[in-house]
Design a protein around this motif. Structure first.
Motif, PDB file in Angstrom:
ATOM      1  N   LEU A 230       0.861  -1.182   0.000  1.00  0.00           N
ATOM      2  CA  LEU A 230       0.000   0.000   0.000  1.00  0.00           C
ATOM      3  C   LEU A 230       0.893   1.226   0.000  1.00  0.00           C
ATOM      4  CD1 LEU A 230      -3.114   0.622   0.209  1.00  0.00           C
ATOM      5  CD2 LEU A 230      -2.671   1.120   2.612  1.00  0.00           C
ATOM      6  N   ILE A 231       0.775   2.067  -1.031  1.00  0.00           N
ATOM      7  CA  ILE A 231       1.585   3.279  -1.148  1.00  0.00           C
ATOM      8  C   ILE A 231       0.679   4.478  -0.904  1.00  0.00           C
ATOM      9  CG2 ILE A 231       3.020   4.695  -2.656  1.00  0.00           C
ATOM     10  CD1 ILE A 231       2.620   1.090  -3.555  1.00  0.00           C
ATOM     11  N   ASP A 232       0.895   5.164   0.196  1.00  0.00           N
ATOM     12  CA  ASP A 232       0.110   6.344   0.553  1.00  0.00           C
ATOM     13  C   ASP A 232       0.628   7.532  -0.247  1.00  0.00           C
ATOM     14  OD1 ASP A 232      -1.222   8.487   1.727  1.00  0.00           O
ATOM     15  OD2 ASP A 232      -1.186   7.584   3.713  1.00  0.00           O
ATOM     16  N   LEU A 233      -0.200   8.091  -1.135  1.00  0.00           N
ATOM     17  CA  LEU A 233       0.235   9.190  -1.991  1.00  0.00           C
ATOM     18  C   LEU A 233       0.476  10.477  -1.216  1.00  0.00           C
ATOM     19  CD1 LEU A 233      -2.100   8.618  -5.080  1.00  0.00           C
ATOM     20  CD2 LEU A 233       0.292   7.967  -4.814  1.00  0.00           C
ATOM     21  N   ARG A 234      -0.083  10.563  -0.030  1.00  0.00           N
ATOM     22  CA  ARG A 234       0.097  11.777   0.766  1.00  0.00           C
ATOM     23  C   ARG A 234       1.448  11.796   1.469  1.00  0.00           C
ATOM     24  NH1 ARG A 234      -5.348  10.613   3.936  1.00  0.00           N
ATOM     25  NH2 ARG A 234      -4.305   8.587   3.793  1.00  0.00           N
ATOM     26  N   THR A 235       2.071  10.630   1.640  1.00  0.00           N
ATOM     27  CA  THR A 235       3.354  10.552   2.342  1.00  0.00           C
ATOM     28  C   THR A 235       4.377   9.743   1.546  1.00  0.00           C
ATOM     29  OG1 THR A 235       2.619   8.583   3.558  1.00  0.00           O
ATOM     30  CG2 THR A 235       2.252  10.731   4.594  1.00  0.00           C
ATOM     31  N   VAL A 236       4.219   9.722   0.220  1.00  0.00           N
ATOM     32  CA  VAL A 236       5.091   8.882  -0.594  1.00  0.00           C
ATOM     33  C   VAL A 236       6.536   9.347  -0.540  1.00  0.00           C
ATOM     34  CG1 VAL A 236       4.713  10.186  -2.725  1.00  0.00           C
ATOM     35  CG2 VAL A 236       5.316   7.773  -2.853  1.00  0.00           C
ATOM     36  N   VAL A 237       6.756  10.651  -0.354  1.00  0.00           N
ATOM     37  CA  VAL A 237       8.119  11.173  -0.301  1.00  0.00           C
ATOM     38  C   VAL A 237       8.855  10.635   0.917  1.00  0.00           C
ATOM     39  CG1 VAL A 237       9.497  13.270  -0.078  1.00  0.00           C
ATOM     40  CG2 VAL A 237       7.526  13.228  -1.608  1.00  0.00           C
ATOM     41  N   SER A 238       8.139  10.439   2.006  1.00  0.00           N
ATOM     42  CA  SER A 238       8.750   9.909   3.227  1.00  0.00           C
ATOM     43  C   SER A 238       8.600   8.394   3.316  1.00  0.00           C
ATOM     44  CB  SER A 238       8.123  10.570   4.457  1.00  0.00           C
ATOM     45  OG  SER A 238       6.712  10.361   4.464  1.00  0.00           O
ATOM     46  N   SER A 239       8.518   7.740   2.133  1.00  0.00           N
ATOM     47  CA  SER A 239       8.439   6.269   2.056  1.00  0.00           C
ATOM     48  C   SER A 239       7.207   5.727   2.772  1.00  0.00           C
ATOM     49  CB  SER A 239       9.715   5.626   2.636  1.00  0.00           C
ATOM     50  OG  SER A 239      10.847   6.049   1.920  1.00  0.00           O
ATOM     51  N   GLY A 240       6.055   6.274   2.392  1.00  0.00           N
ATOM     52  CA  GLY A 240       4.810   5.821   2.994  1.00  0.00           C
ATOM     53  C   GLY A 240       4.313   4.536   2.374  1.00  0.00           C
ATOM     54  N   ILE A 241       5.090   3.447   2.509  1.00  0.00           N
ATOM     55  CA  ILE A 241       4.748   2.156   1.933  1.00  0.00           C
ATOM     56  C   ILE A 241       4.555   1.151   3.055  1.00  0.00           C
ATOM     57  CG2 ILE A 241       5.452   0.338   0.335  1.00  0.00           C
ATOM     58  CD1 ILE A 241       7.270   2.364  -1.019  1.00  0.00           C
ATOM     59  N   THR A 242       3.421   0.484   3.073  1.00  0.00           N
ATOM     60  CA  THR A 242       3.126  -0.502   4.105  1.00  0.00           C
ATOM     61  C   THR A 242       2.627  -1.788   3.466  1.00  0.00           C
ATOM     62  OG1 THR A 242       0.854   0.333   4.349  1.00  0.00           O
ATOM     63  CG2 THR A 242       2.529   1.265   5.809  1.00  0.00           C
ATOM     64  N   ASN A 243       2.639  -2.864   4.252  1.00  0.00           N
ATOM     65  CA  ASN A 243       2.077  -4.136   3.829  1.00  0.00           C
ATOM     66  C   ASN A 243       0.667  -4.263   4.380  1.00  0.00           C
ATOM     67  OD1 ASN A 243       4.515  -4.786   2.633  1.00  0.00           O
ATOM     68  ND2 ASN A 243       5.255  -5.907   4.425  1.00  0.00           N
ATOM     69  N   LEU A 244      -0.199  -4.933   3.620  1.00  0.00           N
ATOM     70  CA  LEU A 244      -1.577  -5.096   4.092  1.00  0.00           C
ATOM     71  C   LEU A 244      -1.682  -6.134   5.196  1.00  0.00           C
ATOM     72  CD1 LEU A 244      -3.827  -4.899   0.895  1.00  0.00           C
ATOM     73  CD2 LEU A 244      -3.341  -3.157   2.588  1.00  0.00           C
TER      74      LEU A 244
END
Length: 450
Positions: A230-244
């Motif tokens: 899951l890539i959060d577009l609001r925090t993508v610059v700060s590596s807003g990537i999580t697993n479901l």
């Protein structure tokens, strides 16, 4: 249709029902189109390039994207070119980027070595706004990269992916941005106006499918990894990537789709035949797993595509076990699924041939099959209604059997709006060249009017 209009005037049906009936009539007319328009995806006439994905801009209905198995991208403007001899409007290619050749350039010039530099180069800030969000994205300075490697070629060269593009989606609320995923393990964010990549994320695994929620807040990615990303577009610059999932998973994720009316719900299908629903409101935990008895799974083999209906209440799934099913996952007691068509393992025998197999069209479900046709089923009856075969204008080759086995529809896109002058249109991409296009082809099916 006249009967439907009369029922609408008498108050027996509402406007939404009348619109759906109109789309169904238009779709039936599309299937009567025996001479679809043909477009070539790639500008490179020397190399055969197959189409891998198509995606239509549903915010305006005026643009369509096509991708190639060489990592290239084309942007088309619908009805933007006039044939003065016939006074007919055709689609016009307005932008194109070729396959990334950065690594190839280095390999082809062995005497030009990279400068050993462990420090990170300057980063260019690329800001742009959509209707609801403002994005600030960062990318490596292209000027410094050029100074390390040597002179570069055309500015468009190197922007595309290095390997085949496997998935592609427009930003859901604005056509100023779109996303692509590839076998080079990269997820790229593109600025449509500049038609350049403005952000790149290395997932580390080949991407099978991506999707965007209707609110435009996140991108969900299915990859060869065992965990949906899951890539959060609001925090993508700060590596807003999580697993479901926070638990143990042991199967490759083949497909993922967000619910069109419940953006917090995500459905995924994996290589073992499991179809799972996830709820983002509860720390991305698993909501439920769809099951059939006696296996305890949705399918016996890999589920390689899923599709929601427009209301978000039903989910269609197809798998390499030869079954296509429709589920009602939000019912108090989940009923057994409705099987669409007969069990046919040959209809879906290639697990990763394409990421676009299902398209839900009101009361119809279109299935992109491994027979080289598009089968269309009635969802309420589960029976075959009609089908579209590959056009017969393919370049002749010596082995006809080989031709039949290697020519397929790949990308699917539907223009659903009936407010334009043409009505709804169906776009189908192929991996085979044609006599008209001479390369990977895009066919446009429009309604026939007598």
């Amino acid at each position: 249709m006249n009967n439907a209009i009369l029922r609408y005037k008498l108050g027996e049906i509402d406007g939404d029902h009348l619109t759906r009936l109109g789309r169904q009539l238009e779709f039936a007319r599309i299937l009567e189109c025996d001479s679809p328009r043909c477009y070539r995806h790639s500008r490179n006439k020397k190399v055969a390039t197959g189409v891998t994905c198509l995606d239509l801009d549903n915010t305006t209905g005026g643009f369509i994207l096509s991708s190639g198995d060489d990592g290239s991208l084309s942007l088309w403007s619908l009805d933007d070119r006039l044939d003065r001899s016939t006074n007919v409007l055709y689609n016009k290619r307005i932008n194109y980027v070729a396959r990334s050749q950065a690594d190839d350039d280095v390999n082809s010039q062995p005497f030009k070595k990279r400068v050993s530099d462990s420090s990170e180069g300057p980063r260019i800030v690329h800001s742009f706004e959509t209707k609801q969000n403002k994005f600030r994205m960062y990318r490596q300075s292209s000027s410094q990269a050029a100074s390390k490697i040597g002179p570069t070629e055309d500015s468009n060269v190197g922007q595309g992916h290095r390997f085949a593009i496997t998935c592609m989606k427009w930003y859901s609320i604005d056509n100023g941005m779109f996303f692509t995923g590839s076998n080079d393990c990269k997820l790229k964010f593109w600025d449509t106006n500049a038609f350049e990549c403005v952000q790149e994320i290395d997932i580390g695994y080949r991407l099978n499918q991506i999707d965007i929620d209707t609110d435009g807040k996140y991108v969900v990615a299915a990859s060869e990894d065992y965990y949906p990303r899951l890539i959060d577009l609001r925090t993508v610059v700060s590596s807003g990537i999580t697993n479901l999932s926070h638990g143990k998973m042991d199967s490759e994720i083949l497909c993922c789709k967000t619910n069109p009316t419940k953006p917090h719900i995500i459905a995924t299908g994996d290589a073992q035949g499991n179809v799972k629903l996830w709820d983002l409101r509860y720390a991305n935990r698993q909501l439920l797993s769809l099951e059939q008895q006696p296996s305890g799974k949705a399918h016996l083999r890999g589920c390689n595509d899923i599709c929601w209906d427009s209301a978000g209440s039903q989910l269609a799934s197809t798998a390499t076990d030869g079954k296509c099913c429709i589920w009602s996952p939000f019912s108090p007691r989940i009923p057994p699924p409705t099987q669409i068509g007969p069990s046919d393992p040959m209809r879906n025998r290639y697990r990763k041939r394409t990421s676009q197999r299902l398209l839900w069209i009101d009361t119809f479900l279109a299935h992109n099959t491994d027979y080289g046709d598009l089968q269309i089923f009635e969802t309420h009856r589960g029976k075959l209604w009609n089908k579209i075969d590959l056009p017969t204008t393919f370049v002749s080759i010596k082995n006809a059997t080989h031709k039949k086995l290697t020519s397929f529809f790949t990308g699917i896109a539907l223009q659903r709006s009936t407010t334009n002058s043409t009505g709804i249109r169906l776009f189908l991409g192929t991996n085979a060249p044609s006599m008209d296009a001479g390369n990977g082809s895009i066919y446009e099916y429009v309604a026939n009017y007598l």
